[in-house]
Design a protein around this motif. Structure first.
Motif, PDB file in Angstrom:
ATOM      1  N   CYS A 158       0.883  -1.167   0.000  1.00 38.83           N
ATOM      2  CA  CYS A 158       0.000   0.000   0.000  1.00 38.83           C
ATOM      3  C   CYS A 158       0.920   1.215   0.000  1.00 38.83           C
ATOM      4  O   CYS A 158       1.815   1.306   0.842  1.00 38.83           O
ATOM      5  N   HIS A 177      -4.446  -0.873  -4.717  1.00 42.21           N
ATOM      6  CA  HIS A 177      -5.007  -0.058  -3.634  1.00 42.21           C
ATOM      7  C   HIS A 177      -4.898   1.420  -4.012  1.00 42.21           C
ATOM      8  O   HIS A 177      -3.993   1.804  -4.755  1.00 42.21           O
ATOM      9  N   TRP A 230      -7.389   0.261   3.066  1.00 40.33           N
ATOM     10  CA  TRP A 230      -6.186  -0.573   3.058  1.00 40.33           C
ATOM     11  C   TRP A 230      -6.304  -1.681   4.093  1.00 40.33           C
ATOM     12  O   TRP A 230      -6.912  -1.489   5.149  1.00 40.33           O
TER      13      TRP A 230
END
Length: 180
Positions: A32, A56, A71
């Motif tokens: 992420c 993401h 996330w």
């Protein structure tokens, strides 16, 4: 899969974000990507590509209260490049930016965290920087700075190709195995 939050500040090595995400994924991490607002502005033309690469949203701002987190929970965090501003704000607990807020809270949540500053030799002469590095280390953050870590460059010297990304990813992997 083990989740790595990769956080970058506005220093020249942040332009390698796509390559570093790919390297981290090849090591087994789900990545992420979070950026300071300035770094997000620098990478704006690449943000859609980076979101597709990570799967993401790339984040640079706090979510609104009550909004779900987009996330997964972090198993480890890498803050690199970490600018003079990011390192000092983090050590002082000044959480006005998204990534500093997350990593400040990560200390209390005991999330394994590694940072590699990217600062020049003039900035590191400021007494707060040395104190901030000491503060973060005493809080359990692995700070890759000095001998065996990032060595400051001269003001205006852009050493993008020599930023030790592999060292940073190796350090995170030695603390939390992406296969765990």
């Amino acid at each position: 899969m083990t989740t790595l939050y990769l956080f970058g500040s506005a220093a020249p090595p942040v332009s390698d974000a796509a390559r570093v995400v790919g390297d981290a994924q090849a090591r087994g991490w789900e990545v992420c990507l979070g950026l300071t607002s300035t770094a997000a502005r620098w990478l704006e033309p690449q943000l859609q590509e980076l979101e597709a690469l990570t799967g993401h949203p790339v984040r640079s701002e706090y979510k609104l209260p009550g909004e779900p987190d987009v996330w997964p929970t972090a198993d480890a965090i890498l803050v690199a490049p970490a600018t003079f501003n990011t390192v000092n704000h983090w050590a002082l607990g000044l959480t006005s930016s998204f990534i500093v807020g997350v990593v400040a809270e990560a200390i209390g949540k005991h999330v394994p965290t590694v940072t590699m500053p990217c600062v020049n030799a003039a900035y590191v002469q400021h007494p707060q920087f040395k104190q901030s590095v000491k503060t973060l280390r005493s809080a359990g953050v692995t700070v890759l700075y000095g001998p065996g870590g990032f060595e400051p460059n001269q003001p205006g010297e852009r050493r993008l190709e020599s930023f030790p990304w592999d060292m940073a990813l190796d350090s995170v992997g030695s603390i939390v195995s992406p296969a765990s």
